[in-house]
Write a protein that holds these residues in place. Structure first.
Motif, PDB file in Angstrom:
ATOM      1  N   TYR A  39     -28.112 -23.473  31.614  1.00 38.98           N
ATOM      2  CA  TYR A  39     -26.922 -22.479  32.129  1.00 38.98           C
ATOM      3  C   TYR A  39     -26.826 -23.180  33.614  1.00 38.98           C
ATOM      4  O   TYR A  39     -25.572 -22.991  34.299  1.00 38.98           O
ATOM      5  CB  TYR A  39     -27.337 -21.042  32.125  1.00 38.98           C
ATOM      6  N   TYR A  40     -27.899 -22.837  34.247  1.00 45.26           N
ATOM      7  CA  TYR A  40     -27.941 -23.628  35.798  1.00 45.26           C
ATOM      8  C   TYR A  40     -27.043 -24.774  35.835  1.00 45.26           C
ATOM      9  O   TYR A  40     -26.513 -24.917  36.990  1.00 45.26           O
ATOM     10  CB  TYR A  40     -28.933 -23.503  36.379  1.00 45.26           C
ATOM     11  N   THR A  41     -27.813 -25.676  35.285  1.00 42.73           N
ATOM     12  CA  THR A  41     -27.047 -27.007  35.241  1.00 42.73           C
ATOM     13  C   THR A  41     -25.744 -26.943  34.965  1.00 42.73           C
ATOM     14  O   THR A  41     -24.749 -27.797  35.564  1.00 42.73           O
ATOM     15  CB  THR A  41     -27.766 -27.975  33.893  1.00 42.73           C
ATOM     16  N   LYS A  42     -25.113 -26.442  34.022  1.00 35.74           N
ATOM     17  CA  LYS A  42     -23.806 -26.577  33.898  1.00 35.74           C
ATOM     18  C   LYS A  42     -22.775 -25.634  34.839  1.00 35.74           C
ATOM     19  O   LYS A  42     -21.949 -26.267  35.075  1.00 35.74           O
ATOM     20  CB  LYS A  42     -23.562 -25.535  32.257  1.00 35.74           C
ATOM     21  N   SER A  43     -23.621 -24.564  35.384  1.00 41.05           N
ATOM     22  CA  SER A  43     -22.977 -23.782  36.414  1.00 41.05           C
ATOM     23  C   SER A  43     -22.799 -24.782  37.862  1.00 41.05           C
ATOM     24  O   SER A  43     -21.850 -24.832  38.349  1.00 41.05           O
ATOM     25  CB  SER A  43     -23.674 -22.787  36.846  1.00 41.05           C
ATOM     26  N   ALA A  44     -24.091 -25.671  38.091  1.00 39.34           N
ATOM     27  CA  ALA A  44     -24.060 -26.704  39.144  1.00 39.34           C
ATOM     28  C   ALA A  44     -22.749 -27.617  38.970  1.00 39.34           C
ATOM     29  O   ALA A  44     -22.375 -28.128  40.035  1.00 39.34           O
ATOM     30  CB  ALA A  44     -25.375 -27.167  39.585  1.00 39.34           C
ATOM     31  N   LEU A  45     -22.653 -28.257  37.900  1.00 36.32           N
ATOM     32  CA  LEU A  45     -21.790 -29.355  37.443  1.00 36.32           C
ATOM     33  C   LEU A  45     -20.423 -28.840  37.630  1.00 36.32           C
ATOM     34  O   LEU A  45     -19.782 -29.476  38.202  1.00 36.32           O
ATOM     35  CB  LEU A  45     -22.174 -29.838  36.192  1.00 36.32           C
ATOM     36  N   ALA A  46     -20.171 -27.658  37.035  1.00 32.89           N
ATOM     37  CA  ALA A  46     -18.826 -26.843  37.164  1.00 32.89           C
ATOM     38  C   ALA A  46     -18.511 -26.633  38.568  1.00 32.89           C
ATOM     39  O   ALA A  46     -17.523 -26.881  38.963  1.00 32.89           O
ATOM     40  CB  ALA A  46     -18.702 -25.864  36.372  1.00 32.89           C
ATOM     41  N   GLY A  47     -19.302 -26.050  39.512  1.00 36.12           N
ATOM     42  CA  GLY A  47     -18.967 -25.818  40.868  1.00 36.12           C
ATOM     43  C   GLY A  47     -18.915 -27.213  41.728  1.00 36.12           C
ATOM     44  O   GLY A  47     -18.237 -27.274  42.482  1.00 36.12           O
ATOM     45  N   GLY A  48     -19.702 -28.275  41.250  1.00 37.86           N
ATOM     46  CA  GLY A  48     -19.550 -29.511  42.089  1.00 37.86           C
ATOM     47  C   GLY A  48     -18.230 -30.145  41.553  1.00 37.86           C
ATOM     48  O   GLY A  48     -17.616 -30.683  42.566  1.00 37.86           O
ATOM     49  N   ILE A  49     -17.711 -29.890  40.635  1.00 36.31           N
ATOM     50  CA  ILE A  49     -16.446 -30.619  40.164  1.00 36.31           C
ATOM     51  C   ILE A  49     -15.305 -29.875  40.788  1.00 36.31           C
ATOM     52  O   ILE A  49     -14.352 -30.670  41.348  1.00 36.31           O
ATOM     53  CB  ILE A  49     -16.405 -30.652  38.527  1.00 36.31           C
ATOM     54  N   CYS A  50     -15.335 -28.716  40.655  1.00 38.59           N
ATOM     55  CA  CYS A  50     -14.356 -27.813  41.356  1.00 38.59           C
ATOM     56  C   CYS A  50     -14.263 -27.966  42.809  1.00 38.59           C
ATOM     57  O   CYS A  50     -13.151 -28.310  43.492  1.00 38.59           O
ATOM     58  CB  CYS A  50     -14.397 -26.283  40.964  1.00 38.59           C
ATOM     59  N   CYS A  51     -15.475 -28.118  43.430  1.00 37.60           N
ATOM     60  CA  CYS A  51     -15.464 -28.167  44.940  1.00 37.60           C
ATOM     61  C   CYS A  51     -15.094 -29.588  45.209  1.00 37.60           C
ATOM     62  O   CYS A  51     -14.193 -29.923  46.150  1.00 37.60           O
ATOM     63  CB  CYS A  51     -17.048 -28.001  45.334  1.00 37.60           C
ATOM     64  N   GLY A  52     -15.373 -30.728  44.552  1.00 34.44           N
ATOM     65  CA  GLY A  52     -14.961 -31.885  44.957  1.00 34.44           C
ATOM     66  C   GLY A  52     -13.467 -32.085  44.686  1.00 34.44           C
ATOM     67  O   GLY A  52     -12.887 -32.798  45.592  1.00 34.44           O
ATOM     68  N   LEU A  53     -12.763 -31.508  43.722  1.00 34.44           N
ATOM     69  CA  LEU A  53     -11.371 -31.584  43.524  1.00 34.44           C
ATOM     70  C   LEU A  53     -10.698 -30.726  44.618  1.00 34.44           C
ATOM     71  O   LEU A  53      -9.643 -31.186  45.281  1.00 34.44           O
ATOM     72  CB  LEU A  53     -10.923 -30.989  42.059  1.00 34.44           C
ATOM     73  N   THR A  54     -10.966 -29.551  45.001  1.00 30.66           N
ATOM     74  CA  THR A  54     -10.329 -28.949  46.129  1.00 30.66           C
ATOM     75  C   THR A  54     -10.747 -29.527  47.549  1.00 30.66           C
ATOM     76  O   THR A  54      -9.802 -29.647  48.227  1.00 30.66           O
ATOM     77  CB  THR A  54     -11.249 -27.569  46.221  1.00 30.66           C
ATOM     78  N   HIS A  55     -11.818 -30.172  47.746  1.00 28.91           N
ATOM     79  CA  HIS A  55     -12.078 -30.716  48.951  1.00 28.91           C
ATOM     80  C   HIS A  55     -11.259 -32.038  48.979  1.00 28.91           C
ATOM     81  O   HIS A  55     -10.566 -32.361  50.067  1.00 28.91           O
ATOM     82  CB  HIS A  55     -13.663 -31.125  49.053  1.00 28.91           C
ATOM     83  N   GLY A  56     -10.992 -32.805  47.918  1.00 28.14           N
ATOM     84  CA  GLY A  56     -10.158 -34.005  47.825  1.00 28.14           C
ATOM     85  C   GLY A  56      -8.501 -33.674  48.140  1.00 28.14           C
ATOM     86  O   GLY A  56      -7.837 -34.308  48.731  1.00 28.14           O
ATOM     87  N   ALA A  57      -8.381 -32.391  47.665  1.00 27.56           N
ATOM     88  CA  ALA A  57      -6.900 -31.956  47.966  1.00 27.56           C
ATOM     89  C   ALA A  57      -6.655 -31.397  49.525  1.00 27.56           C
ATOM     90  O   ALA A  57      -5.595 -31.434  50.012  1.00 27.56           O
ATOM     91  CB  ALA A  57      -6.353 -30.813  46.931  1.00 27.56           C
ATOM     92  N   VAL A  58      -7.615 -30.735  49.873  1.00 30.00           N
ATOM     93  CA  VAL A  58      -7.299 -29.789  51.092  1.00 30.00           C
ATOM     94  C   VAL A  58      -7.505 -30.852  52.297  1.00 30.00           C
ATOM     95  O   VAL A  58      -6.794 -30.709  53.205  1.00 30.00           O
ATOM     96  CB  VAL A  58      -8.281 -28.632  51.154  1.00 30.00           C
ATOM     97  N   CYS A  59      -8.471 -31.543  52.381  1.00 33.64           N
ATOM     98  CA  CYS A  59      -8.750 -32.336  53.394  1.00 33.64           C
ATOM     99  C   CYS A  59      -7.463 -33.273  53.900  1.00 33.64           C
ATOM    100  O   CYS A  59      -7.506 -33.438  55.190  1.00 33.64           O
ATOM    101  CB  CYS A  59     -10.135 -33.278  53.555  1.00 33.64           C
ATOM    102  N   PRO A  60      -6.980 -33.921  53.215  1.00 33.53           N
ATOM    103  CA  PRO A  60      -5.864 -34.872  53.507  1.00 33.53           C
ATOM    104  C   PRO A  60      -5.036 -33.838  54.416  1.00 33.53           C
ATOM    105  O   PRO A  60      -4.271 -34.341  55.384  1.00 33.53           O
ATOM    106  CB  PRO A  60      -5.483 -35.499  52.346  1.00 33.53           C
ATOM    107  N   VAL A  61      -4.508 -32.690  53.815  1.00 33.03           N
ATOM    108  CA  VAL A  61      -3.673 -31.916  54.279  1.00 33.03           C
ATOM    109  C   VAL A  61      -4.153 -31.398  55.718  1.00 33.03           C
ATOM    110  O   VAL A  61      -3.199 -31.483  56.531  1.00 33.03           O
ATOM    111  CB  VAL A  61      -3.455 -30.530  53.465  1.00 33.03           C
ATOM    112  N   ASP A  62      -5.631 -31.126  55.720  1.00 27.32           N
ATOM    113  CA  ASP A  62      -5.903 -30.692  56.999  1.00 27.32           C
ATOM    114  C   ASP A  62      -5.721 -31.806  58.029  1.00 27.32           C
ATOM    115  O   ASP A  62      -5.509 -31.603  59.340  1.00 27.32           O
ATOM    116  CB  ASP A  62      -7.445 -30.295  56.827  1.00 27.32           C
TER     117      ASP A  62
END
Length: 88
Positions: A39-62
């Motif tokens: 459960y914790y491995t899946k949660s960490a993986l999902a969080g990492g993927i979502c954070c990576g996508l968000t960071h990749g989209a927001v940082c260039p705009v910033d």
């Protein structure tokens, strides 16, 4: 203003407390056996993927926003033009 009168009413606060206690008392107990290492491995993986996508989209705009603020004469063509200037 009926909303303000309702929120300041002592009966409203008592009803709110009673509903909170009743809701807490009728909650079913949590089954903690489902929270294993998978459960914790899946949660960490999902969080990492979502954070990576968000960071990749927001940082260039910033970056473009900051450059527009720092040098408005050079980056005066809006966000899309700012992206083009940064890439060039």
């Amino acid at each position: 203003k009926p909303t303000v009168v309702l929120l300041k009413s002592p009966n409203f606060i008592l009803v709110l407390i009673a509903v909170s206690i009743f809701s807490f008392a009728t909650m079913s107990p949590t089954d903690f056996s489902k929270f294993d290492m998978t459960y914790y491995t899946k949660s960490a993986l999902a969080g990492g993927i979502c954070c990576g996508l968000t960071h990749g989209a927001v940082c260039p705009v910033d970056v473009v926003k900051t450059r527009i603020q720092l040098d408005p004469a050079k980056y005066n063509s809006g966000m899309v033009g700012g992206f083009r200037t940064v890439i060039a």
